[in-house]
Structures are given as C-alpha cells and as structure tokens.
Design a protein around this motif. Structure first.
Motif, mmCIF file in Angstrom:
data_model
loop_
_atom_site.group_PDB
_atom_site.id
_atom_site.type_symbol
_atom_site.label_atom_id
_atom_site.label_comp_id
_atom_site.label_asym_id
_atom_site.label_seq_id
_atom_site.Cartn_x
_atom_site.Cartn_y
_atom_site.Cartn_z
ATOM 1 N N PRO A 131 -11.580 50.274 42.452
ATOM 2 C CA PRO A 131 -12.850 50.873 42.053
ATOM 3 C C PRO A 131 -14.062 50.247 42.742
ATOM 4 C CG PRO A 131 -12.258 49.217 40.463
ATOM 5 C CD PRO A 131 -11.172 49.199 41.516
ATOM 6 N N HIS A 132 -13.854 49.513 43.817
ATOM 7 C CA HIS A 132 -14.949 48.797 44.465
ATOM 8 C C HIS A 132 -15.799 49.726 45.323
ATOM 9 C CE1 HIS A 132 -13.027 45.022 43.270
ATOM 10 N NE2 HIS A 132 -11.891 45.545 43.699
ATOM 11 N N TYR A 133 -17.083 49.403 45.365
ATOM 12 C CA TYR A 133 -18.001 50.117 46.257
ATOM 13 C C TYR A 133 -17.929 49.519 47.651
ATOM 14 C CZ TYR A 133 -22.453 51.615 48.307
ATOM 15 O OH TYR A 133 -23.420 52.113 49.151
ATOM 16 N N THR A 134 -17.736 48.194 47.707
ATOM 17 C CA THR A 134 -17.642 47.503 48.993
ATOM 18 C C THR A 134 -16.166 47.178 49.286
ATOM 19 O OG1 THR A 134 -18.071 45.380 47.920
ATOM 20 C CG2 THR A 134 -19.968 46.573 48.787
ATOM 21 N N HIS A 135 -15.893 46.029 49.876
ATOM 22 C CA HIS A 135 -14.512 45.592 50.196
ATOM 23 C C HIS A 135 -13.856 46.483 51.250
ATOM 24 C CE1 HIS A 135 -13.751 42.636 46.822
ATOM 25 N NE2 HIS A 135 -14.819 43.268 46.362
#
Length: 237
Positions: A112-116
C-alpha cells in the motif's frame, strides 16, 4: 490424518518453504549493478538485489514478505545497509534490528505504499528494549499486526511491553549516514514521528543527525513504529 492435522501440516510446509525462498533467490541473482530510475513515488528498479533474511544483529520483517520479493533495494544500498549493521554489531553486539518493506526487484508500485518504487527506500522497524529489564528485542511482525506496521507507541516511545531504544536507533542512522558515501549512497530524508526527535537528538549520536532532513505531515500515516528512509545514489569514481 484428520482434516485439522492435515491443514496444520500444510501450513507448516508453507512456512518452511517461505524461509527458503529468499536465500535461494539471492543465490541466483546476477552480478550486474542496479539502476534506479525516476523518483521514489514514480520509478522503477533494474537488477534489484534482495536484502538477506537475517544477520548477526538483524532480521527481515517477515519470511512471507521476503518470499514475495518485497525486500529488494539498489545494489549499493544493500552494501550500505549491511556495512551499517556490521558497524553496529562491532559497537554493541546486544542491539537488534528489523527491516521492513523495501521494493520489488523490478521496482514500480508496491501496495500500500505511495513510494518505495525505485529501490532507494527502506522502512526500518524501531529498535526496542523490553520495559521490564531493558533487554534488546525486536517488535513482533505478523499478519495480525500488519507485519509491525500497526504497532502504536505513545509519545514516550512505549507500546505494551516495548520501549523504543533511541540510543540504538540514533546509532543506526549515524552509521547509515557515514557508511553510505563509500558506495555513493546518501540519506535524502527520513519520515519519523516528530514527537520522538527530542529523544533522538538527546542520544550519544544525536548531534550527528541534525543535518538530516526529517519530514512529517499530519495527513500521512503516523510513523511511530518505523522510520522511513529515502536515499539518493551517485556513482563513485
């Protein structure tokens, strides 16, 4: 064999197989250097490298997550992370660390990350000690606590029987900062609950961290159980 025992056996086999996946995948990795393309929120990774499942003083968040391949980083960042853990072990072999989510081997969106997305971001779970006797420990990570991401620490750094070990946390950031340049890796910014910064700065290595950019916005998920670090990479001569 009744149905319950059969299901238990299947579950055990699945758990054992998960433990084998990450080291096997690392064994078969190519030797090509990684290439990070784009930003952490809109990028990809070429020739990503998985972090080891464990070492003398660290473990990954979950064998399941590692088996799925959510622990990949840029090749030079992997060297930095492992060098920092080696330095920490030499300084204090009692300290223990746990890393969390990283990136896919090929980067890109990782829910569910926006970045990475570009292999230059790692979440580290906060190092902890037991409140009863100050023994070094790691926070538990399993599906029922979202692999550690649903732990909640109060403003003093306490969650149940665990206390955040700000001394070992500050030392970790210090060694990531100082080990990185040899590999072209630099800390870009850190997302961490702002109420913890005074305790972090009050540690032995606190003053060495004041030039690092810490950011936080109220609408973000509260980063009290982990510290999200974004790095940059510039090839060394």
């Amino acid at each position: 064999m009744n149905k319950l025992k059969y299901l238990a056996l299947i579950l055990l086999l699945l758990l054992l197989s998960c433990r084998l996946v990450n080291p096997v995948m690392i064994h078969f990795e190519n030797d090509k250097p990684s290439v990070s393309i784009g930003e952490s929120w809109e990028g990809k990774l070429i020739n990503g490298k998985r972090l080891p499942s464990s070492g003398e003083n660290f473990v990954g968040a979950s064998h399941l997550l590692m088996a799925l391949g959510r622990n990949a980083v840029h090749s030079e960042l992997r060297k930095t992370v492992l060098a920092s853990f080696d330095s920490l072990y030499a300084l204090n072999p009692e300290w223990e660390y746990r890393y969390g989510e990283c990136a896919w081997v090929n980067g890109g969106k990782i829910w569910p990350h926006y970045t990475h997305q570009n292999g230059l971001v790692i979440d580290f779970m906060v190092p902890v000690i037991l409140a009863k006797d100050s023994t070094a420990s790691v926070i538990p990570t399993h599906v029922f606590n979202r692999f550690g991401y649903s732990m909640e620490f109060d403003t003093t750094g306490k969650s149940g029987k665990y206390l955040i070990d700000f001394e070992s946390l500050a030392a970790h950031l210090y060694f990531l900062k100082t080990c990185g340049p040899a590999y072209g890796i630099h800390i870009r910014r850190i997302i961490f609950a702002p109420e913890f910064l005074p305790q972090l700065y009050a540690t032995k290595y606190g003053n060495e961290l004041r030039d690092i950019e810490f950011v936080y916005k109220e609408h973000w998920v509260r980063h009290d159980d982990h510290y999200h670090i974004e790095f940059t990479y510039e090839a060394t001569g």
